[in-house]
Write a protein that holds these residues in place. Structure first.
Motif, PDB file in Angstrom:
ATOM      1  N   THR A 183       0.903  -1.314   0.017  1.00 57.33           N
ATOM      2  CA  THR A 183       0.104  -0.031   0.132  1.00 57.33           C
ATOM      3  C   THR A 183       0.910   1.161  -0.096  1.00 57.33           C
ATOM      4  O   THR A 183       1.685   1.519   1.010  1.00 57.33           O
ATOM      5  N   VAL A 184       0.612   2.151  -1.100  1.00 57.38           N
ATOM      6  CA  VAL A 184       1.501   3.305  -1.156  1.00 57.38           C
ATOM      7  C   VAL A 184       0.413   4.560  -0.964  1.00 57.38           C
ATOM      8  O   VAL A 184      -0.433   4.455  -1.464  1.00 57.38           O
ATOM      9  N   ILE A 185       1.020   5.451  -0.153  1.00 56.57           N
ATOM     10  CA  ILE A 185      -0.045   6.769   0.040  1.00 56.57           C
ATOM     11  C   ILE A 185       0.584   7.839  -0.796  1.00 56.57           C
ATOM     12  O   ILE A 185       1.981   7.907  -0.230  1.00 56.57           O
ATOM     13  N   VAL A 186       0.098   8.672  -1.386  1.00 59.47           N
ATOM     14  CA  VAL A 186       0.868   9.993  -1.918  1.00 59.47           C
ATOM     15  C   VAL A 186       0.174  11.054  -1.766  1.00 59.47           C
ATOM     16  O   VAL A 186      -1.225  11.087  -1.665  1.00 59.47           O
ATOM     17  N   LEU A 187       0.869  12.154  -1.175  1.00 60.84           N
ATOM     18  CA  LEU A 187       0.365  13.198  -0.556  1.00 60.84           C
ATOM     19  C   LEU A 187       0.605  14.263  -1.480  1.00 60.84           C
ATOM     20  O   LEU A 187       1.844  14.795  -1.801  1.00 60.84           O
TER      21      LEU A 187
ATOM     22  N   VAL B 129       9.805   6.787   3.216  1.00 64.59           N
ATOM     23  CA  VAL B 129       9.238   8.004   2.690  1.00 64.59           C
ATOM     24  C   VAL B 129      10.155   8.494   1.324  1.00 64.59           C
ATOM     25  O   VAL B 129      11.492   8.387   1.619  1.00 64.59           O
ATOM     26  N   SER B 130       9.405   8.699   0.168  1.00 66.63           N
ATOM     27  CA  SER B 130      10.151   9.120  -1.028  1.00 66.63           C
ATOM     28  C   SER B 130       9.700  10.462  -1.074  1.00 66.63           C
ATOM     29  O   SER B 130       8.709  10.691  -1.246  1.00 66.63           O
TER      30      SER B 130
ATOM     31  N   ILE C 132      -0.656  11.048   9.270  1.00 75.25           N
ATOM     32  CA  ILE C 132      -0.693  10.324   8.081  1.00 75.25           C
ATOM     33  C   ILE C 132       0.391   9.166   8.507  1.00 75.25           C
ATOM     34  O   ILE C 132       0.090   7.998   8.132  1.00 75.25           O
ATOM     35  N   ILE C 133       1.579   9.493   8.559  1.00 76.76           N
ATOM     36  CA  ILE C 133       2.697   8.650   8.871  1.00 76.76           C
ATOM     37  C   ILE C 133       2.450   7.796  10.068  1.00 76.76           C
ATOM     38  O   ILE C 133       2.611   6.403   9.765  1.00 76.76           O
TER      39      ILE C 133
ATOM     40  N   VAL D 223       5.424   6.291   1.826  1.00 79.24           N
ATOM     41  CA  VAL D 223       4.719   7.566   1.663  1.00 79.24           C
ATOM     42  C   VAL D 223       5.337   8.258   0.472  1.00 79.24           C
ATOM     43  O   VAL D 223       6.721   8.379   0.459  1.00 79.24           O
ATOM     44  N   VAL D 224       4.609   8.838  -0.591  1.00 78.88           N
ATOM     45  CA  VAL D 224       5.448   9.387  -1.634  1.00 78.88           C
ATOM     46  C   VAL D 224       4.718  11.095  -1.513  1.00 78.88           C
ATOM     47  O   VAL D 224       3.532  11.402  -1.449  1.00 78.88           O
TER      48      VAL D 224
END
Length: 257
Positions: free
Chosen positions: A108-112, A166-167, A124-125, A136-137
């Motif tokens: 699961t990846v979450i993009v902000l 985090v990226s 969120i983190i 997290v991107v």
């Protein structure tokens, strides 16, 4: 340059990560009074081979004087991470992460997108840690990833930023397209979409969270396979972005059980 980390949770989790990774390079602790919580952290620091020195409160006040106001409450202990601040965070290269992806594992990846409040990013983190998100991107611009905000993110995440990768990327649209090419289904979180209760999330899922003001950028929305929304019954327009992210991450996690 050095990063100054305050807050019991943030300091403790950073020490735990150093012990797990068998790497305490550049880390040191300064403390004033050794209360029960500080003693616990000092015991962990000893196991991780992190040096600790007792100083007076004035020395700690001096260390934190340039931090954001919320991070100046050192509670009698400060972790100093010497050297490159970016390396001192749990930051990873996006392309390297993608190239090393296990095709069979659940991810699961979450993009902000344009989430600029570091308190929201930290919250969120924290949810990402609790519900098993892989990454997290965040964008290099228009996001709460400035090094001056790291301390707020660390505190708001209750130390989870020490564990969640985090990226920071230069082009969110391109990164989301790369994720799609790697087999991820992409969902944008916004009002008016399909209810989260009706969606069966895939093994590889991307959730895009937009700013509370302008939502998800048009080019990013065009990358979405579907828009997902959370049914609510309140009098105001929507949930806080960090709360919404937590609800969606929980649902993805629940479906995986």
């Amino acid at each position: 340059m050095s990063q100054i980390i305050t807050g019991f949770h943030a300091v403790e989790e950073r020490v735990r990560r150093a012990e797990q990774n068998k790497s305490a390079d550049g880390l040191s602790i300064q403390y004033s009074k050794a209360g029960p919580r500080v003693k616990k952290i000092l015991e962990l620091a000893k196991k991780a081979n992190i040096p600790a020195a007792q100083v007076d409160n004035r020395a700690l006040d001096s260390l934190v004087q340039n931090l954001p106001a919320v991070a100046r409450d050192h509670r009698g202990i400060v972790l100093v991470a010497a050297g490159d601040k970016q390396k001192s965070e749990n930051r990873i290269d996006f392309d390297q992460w993608l190239s090393g992806l296990d095709e069979e594992s659940r991810q699961t990846v979450i993009v902000l997108d344009s989430i600029t409040d570091p308190h929201n990013v930290g919250a969120i983190i924290r949810s990402c840690d609790q519900f098993g998100a892989s990454l997290v991107v965040m964008p290099a611009r228009r996001g709460a990833n400035d090094f001056e905000e790291n301390e707020i993110i660390a505190r708001s995440s209750a130390g989870s930023s020490a564990w969640v990768p985090v990226s920071v990327v230069t082009n969110l649209v391109r990164s989301v397209q790369q994720l799609k090419d790697a087999g991820f289904w992409v969902y944008g979180a916004d009002a008016g979409g399909q209810s989260v209760q009706k969606i069966q999330f895939g093994k590889k899922t991307v959730i895009i969270m937009g700013s509370e003001g302008s939502g998800i950028a048009r080019l990013l929305e065009e990358q979405c396979d579907s828009i997902v929304s959370i049914p609510t019954c309140g009098k105001i327009d929507s949930l806080n972005v960090s709360v919404a992210a937590g609800v969606l991450l929980y649902e993805i996690y629940r479906q995986s059980l």
